[in-house]
Each structure stands twice: as C-alpha cells, then as structure tokens.
Scaffold this active site. Structure first.
Site, mmCIF file in Angstrom:
data_model
loop_
_atom_site.group_PDB
_atom_site.id
_atom_site.type_symbol
_atom_site.label_atom_id
_atom_site.label_comp_id
_atom_site.label_asym_id
_atom_site.label_seq_id
_atom_site.Cartn_x
_atom_site.Cartn_y
_atom_site.Cartn_z
ATOM 1 N N GLU A 52 -36.386 -116.474 52.090
ATOM 2 C CA GLU A 52 -35.496 -117.651 52.034
ATOM 3 C C GLU A 52 -34.086 -117.376 50.921
ATOM 4 O O GLU A 52 -34.651 -117.056 49.849
ATOM 5 C CB GLU A 52 -36.113 -118.882 51.730
ATOM 6 C CG GLU A 52 -35.114 -120.048 51.597
ATOM 7 C CD GLU A 52 -36.071 -121.326 51.306
ATOM 8 O OE1 GLU A 52 -36.988 -121.568 51.871
ATOM 9 O OE2 GLU A 52 -35.441 -122.208 50.802
ATOM 10 N N ARG A 79 -45.793 -128.329 42.348
ATOM 11 C CA ARG A 79 -45.263 -127.776 40.754
ATOM 12 C C ARG A 79 -46.356 -127.859 40.143
ATOM 13 O O ARG A 79 -47.269 -128.656 40.127
ATOM 14 C CB ARG A 79 -43.904 -128.463 40.328
ATOM 15 C CG ARG A 79 -42.661 -128.146 41.030
ATOM 16 C CD ARG A 79 -41.416 -128.938 40.233
ATOM 17 N NE ARG A 79 -41.306 -128.306 38.871
ATOM 18 C CZ ARG A 79 -40.248 -127.513 38.757
ATOM 19 N NH1 ARG A 79 -39.578 -127.050 39.620
ATOM 20 N NH2 ARG A 79 -40.296 -126.667 37.807
ATOM 21 N N THR A 139 -35.653 -125.325 41.316
ATOM 22 C CA THR A 139 -35.559 -123.961 41.092
ATOM 23 C C THR A 139 -34.298 -123.393 40.966
ATOM 24 O O THR A 139 -33.493 -123.498 41.504
ATOM 25 C CB THR A 139 -36.397 -123.598 42.681
ATOM 26 O OG1 THR A 139 -37.537 -124.423 42.610
ATOM 27 C CG2 THR A 139 -36.670 -122.172 42.216
ATOM 28 N N ARG A 156 -44.294 -132.852 38.818
ATOM 29 C CA ARG A 156 -43.579 -133.823 38.529
ATOM 30 C C ARG A 156 -43.179 -134.795 39.505
ATOM 31 O O ARG A 156 -42.642 -135.921 39.628
ATOM 32 C CB ARG A 156 -42.404 -133.159 37.952
ATOM 33 C CG ARG A 156 -41.567 -132.486 39.026
ATOM 34 C CD ARG A 156 -40.111 -132.065 38.316
ATOM 35 N NE ARG A 156 -40.164 -130.939 37.185
ATOM 36 C CZ ARG A 156 -39.224 -130.181 36.749
ATOM 37 N NH1 ARG A 156 -38.213 -130.185 37.684
ATOM 38 N NH2 ARG A 156 -39.465 -129.624 36.091
ATOM 39 N N HIS A 208 -38.580 -135.239 46.689
ATOM 40 C CA HIS A 208 -37.817 -136.346 46.037
ATOM 41 C C HIS A 208 -37.973 -137.860 46.324
ATOM 42 O O HIS A 208 -37.787 -138.789 45.829
ATOM 43 C CB HIS A 208 -36.304 -136.160 45.746
ATOM 44 C CG HIS A 208 -35.978 -134.849 45.180
ATOM 45 N ND1 HIS A 208 -36.599 -134.707 43.887
ATOM 46 C CD2 HIS A 208 -35.249 -134.118 45.482
ATOM 47 C CE1 HIS A 208 -36.054 -133.512 43.586
ATOM 48 N NE2 HIS A 208 -35.463 -133.045 44.376
ATOM 49 N N HIS A 235 -43.030 -128.805 47.559
ATOM 50 C CA HIS A 235 -42.984 -128.026 46.295
ATOM 51 C C HIS A 235 -44.284 -128.514 45.275
ATOM 52 O O HIS A 235 -43.985 -129.533 44.730
ATOM 53 C CB HIS A 235 -41.818 -127.664 45.530
ATOM 54 C CG HIS A 235 -41.881 -126.709 44.565
ATOM 55 N ND1 HIS A 235 -40.694 -126.467 43.823
ATOM 56 C CD2 HIS A 235 -42.800 -125.880 44.009
ATOM 57 C CE1 HIS A 235 -41.046 -125.304 42.980
ATOM 58 N NE2 HIS A 235 -42.251 -125.186 43.025
ATOM 59 N N HIS A 285 -31.215 -124.457 49.357
ATOM 60 C CA HIS A 285 -30.991 -125.109 47.963
ATOM 61 C C HIS A 285 -29.635 -125.467 47.896
ATOM 62 O O HIS A 285 -28.462 -124.680 48.055
ATOM 63 C CB HIS A 285 -31.128 -123.978 46.993
ATOM 64 C CG HIS A 285 -31.584 -124.626 45.600
ATOM 65 N ND1 HIS A 285 -30.818 -125.126 44.898
ATOM 66 C CD2 HIS A 285 -32.778 -125.011 45.160
ATOM 67 C CE1 HIS A 285 -31.226 -125.723 44.046
ATOM 68 N NE2 HIS A 285 -32.726 -125.446 43.926
ATOM 69 N N GLU A 304 -43.889 -124.717 49.238
ATOM 70 C CA GLU A 304 -43.046 -123.966 48.100
ATOM 71 C C GLU A 304 -44.158 -123.809 47.031
ATOM 72 O O GLU A 304 -44.614 -124.766 46.381
ATOM 73 C CB GLU A 304 -42.046 -124.576 47.564
ATOM 74 C CG GLU A 304 -40.969 -124.650 48.477
ATOM 75 C CD GLU A 304 -39.627 -125.507 48.268
ATOM 76 O OE1 GLU A 304 -39.596 -125.809 46.997
ATOM 77 O OE2 GLU A 304 -38.753 -125.633 49.078
ATOM 78 N N ASN A 336 -37.540 -131.007 52.862
ATOM 79 C CA ASN A 336 -37.964 -130.917 51.638
ATOM 80 C C ASN A 336 -38.140 -132.346 51.093
ATOM 81 O O ASN A 336 -36.861 -133.010 50.964
ATOM 82 C CB ASN A 336 -37.448 -129.987 50.553
ATOM 83 C CG ASN A 336 -38.126 -130.077 49.325
ATOM 84 O OD1 ASN A 336 -38.481 -130.966 48.751
ATOM 85 N ND2 ASN A 336 -38.375 -128.855 48.718
HETATM 86 N N1 PXP Z 1 -35.712 -123.950 49.299
HETATM 87 C C1 PXP Z 1 -36.533 -123.947 48.062
HETATM 88 C C2 PXP Z 1 -37.514 -122.503 48.042
HETATM 89 C C3 PXP Z 1 -36.520 -124.673 46.962
HETATM 90 O O1 PXP Z 1 -37.106 -124.362 45.935
HETATM 91 C C4 PXP Z 1 -35.812 -126.035 47.213
HETATM 92 C C5 PXP Z 1 -35.777 -127.027 46.052
HETATM 93 O O2 PXP Z 1 -37.167 -127.308 45.857
HETATM 94 C C6 PXP Z 1 -34.924 -126.114 48.549
HETATM 95 C C7 PXP Z 1 -35.112 -125.194 49.292
HETATM 96 C C8 PXP Z 1 -34.458 -127.598 48.611
HETATM 97 O O3 PXP Z 1 -33.109 -127.482 47.819
HETATM 98 P P1 PXP Z 1 -32.374 -128.703 47.968
HETATM 99 O O4 PXP Z 1 -33.362 -129.876 47.239
HETATM 100 O O5 PXP Z 1 -31.417 -128.608 46.818
HETATM 101 O O6 PXP Z 1 -31.843 -129.189 49.326
#
Ligand code: PXP
Length: 250
Positions: free
Chosen positions: A155, A49, A105, A53, A14, A47, A194, A74, A11
């Site tokens: 997931e 959003r 999330t 953001r 960031h 994601h 997550h 996402e 992901n």
């Molecule tokens: N999976 C989903 C569905 C998420 O919403 C997120 C955060 O955007 C992640 C995985 C990744 O989580 P993390 O950034 O904490 O590794």
C-alpha cells in the site's frame, strides 16, 4: 474503455475515536461497518494500535463475526498484535510503522532497512492465510524490498502527495506513478491510502495498476455531515471514473 473495478476499503477507526473520546458504547464500529458495506464498499479496514486509542480488541473480533466483505487489519509487528492477528484471522493485514506520539501513521514502513525484523511476521501471517501488505513510501528500494520479503501486496503511503501543493505535489504524484509501475512489474498488488479525500482523489486516480484505496478520515468526517451511506457512495462515485491511471507514454 475498461470500466473501473477499483475497490474501496473504508477505514472506520475514527468511528471508534468518537466513542473513545467519551468512553461511551456508541457510535458502534460494527454498525458503521454494516452501513459501509451496504453502501457498496469492498472491505473494512481497522488499525488496532498498541495504544488502543480508537479500535479495541473487542471491536476487531466483533467485526470478524459481522462483516461480509474483507477485513483488513492495519498493524505494527509487535508480538502482542501479531498474536491477536493470528487468532483473528483477518483476510488481509497491512504492516505499518507505529509511534506512540504520532497523530496518525506518519511515513511508510522502512521495508528495506527492517527486512530482518519484518521477514518473520510476513511469513507467519501469510502462513495463517492472510494477504500480507506493507505500507511503504513510493521509493524504488522500498518496493524491491517488499517484493523480496514475499509480501503479496503493498500500500503506497499517499500522505506526502496529499499534503503537498503545486510543483511539489506534481513531483510526488510522479513518484507514486513510477512506484506503482515498478510494483506491478514485480507482481505485487498495488493499493494506496492516507489523506485521500474528495478533492484530491482525481489526481490519485492517475496512479496505474490500482487495486484498492483505503480511505478513512475524510469519509468519517463527511459522514458527520451527510451520513455514512452517502459519504461512502460519494467516494465510490468518484472512484468509478478510474480507467487504469496515467498511460505509460504520458
Ligand atoms: N492506510 C493506512 C496504512 C493507514 O495507516 C491509514 C490511516 O490509519 C489509512 C490508510 C487511512 O488514512 P486516512 O484516514 O487519512 O484516509
């Protein structure tokens, strides 16, 4: 013993968070995705959003053009975002709950309580050719509801486990393991994500039937120190130890 074929979706939200913090045109998520892929990851997760953001509309379309692995979007089920997904045609979508004020999330989707609201988007997105996944907490009724909705995949939200310590963490891991077994029995592909990082991944690998881990924050954070290629390689190195999780009799 069977070698690991556990997949990693990175992901890269960031990377965009850093860009948006200053309104610059760098760092570029597309460039980051290329490095992630060259390091051996199996997919790119973003994601989009509703509050935009981090990842922006232009990012998802540029990623669709550039990446050679899988694009996992996402998304909340807001009509505007569903419309974008239908134009974007990601390989996978993961439906998530979204609240404006949250840091990230928080908690899974209430697939059981919101089945009427979810049924339409699940069918429309499946019809458009996406693998549809629901991001849920490891509760048996949520797993059942996900299967009943016709999702291909789920997931598990691992955040509660990742935040817990001691006996509470053991209990959370047991919940994840039981829910993964149930999901597999119902024919669902099992993903998790997550809060996963290099220190808790060992425990996450006790989950059976795992197909894909989606990991973001810890990899981008590590990339600040050692570079994206190394950060992804390190995580893949840990994941190579996966041998199918805790045995049923354990
Ligand atoms: N999976 C989903 C569905 C998420 O919403 C997120 C955060 O955007 C992640 C995985 C990744 O989580 P993390 O950034 O904490 O590794």
């Amino acid at each position: 013993m069977k070698a690991s074929n556990l997949q990693l979706g990175v992901n890269i939200d960031h990377v965009a968070t850093i860009r948006e913090a200053r309104g610059t045109d760098y760092p570029d998520p597309v460039e980051a995705a290329g490095i992630v892929e060259r390091a051996g990851a199996h997919g790119i997760t973003v994601h989009l959003r509703e509050d935009r953001r981090h990842i922006q509309d232009k990012d998802v379309f540029a990623l669709r053009e550039s990446i050679g692995t899988r694009l996992n979007l996402e998304m909340a089920t807001a009509p505007e975002i569903v419309d974008i997904a239908l134009r974007l045609r990601p390989d996978e979508v993961c439906l998530v709950p979204e609240r404006r004020e949250e840091l990230t999330t928080e908690g899974g989707l209430d697939a059981a309580g919101m089945s009427q609201d979810l049924a339409g988007p699940v069918q429309v997105l499946k019809h458009a050719g996406a693998v549809v996944s629901l991001f849920i907490d490891p509760d048996p009724w949520q797993v059942t509801a996900t299967a009943e909705l016709g999702a291909t995949c789920l997931e598990f939200h691992t955040g509660t486990f990742c935040d817990a310590t001691g006996a509470a963490a053991d209990l959370e891991l047991d919940r994840l393991i039981a829910a993964a077994r149930q999901a597999h029995q119902l024919g669902l592909q099992v993903n998790a994500g997550h809060g996963i990082h290099m220190r808790n991944i060992g425990a996450i690998l006790e989950m059976p039937h795992l197909d894909t881990l989606n990991i973001g924050h810890s990899i981008v954070a590590r990339a600040v120190m050692v570079g994206m290629h190394t950060a992804v390689s390190e995580m893949l190195g840990e994941m190579a130890a996966y041998r199918g999780g805790r045995a049923e009799s354990a």
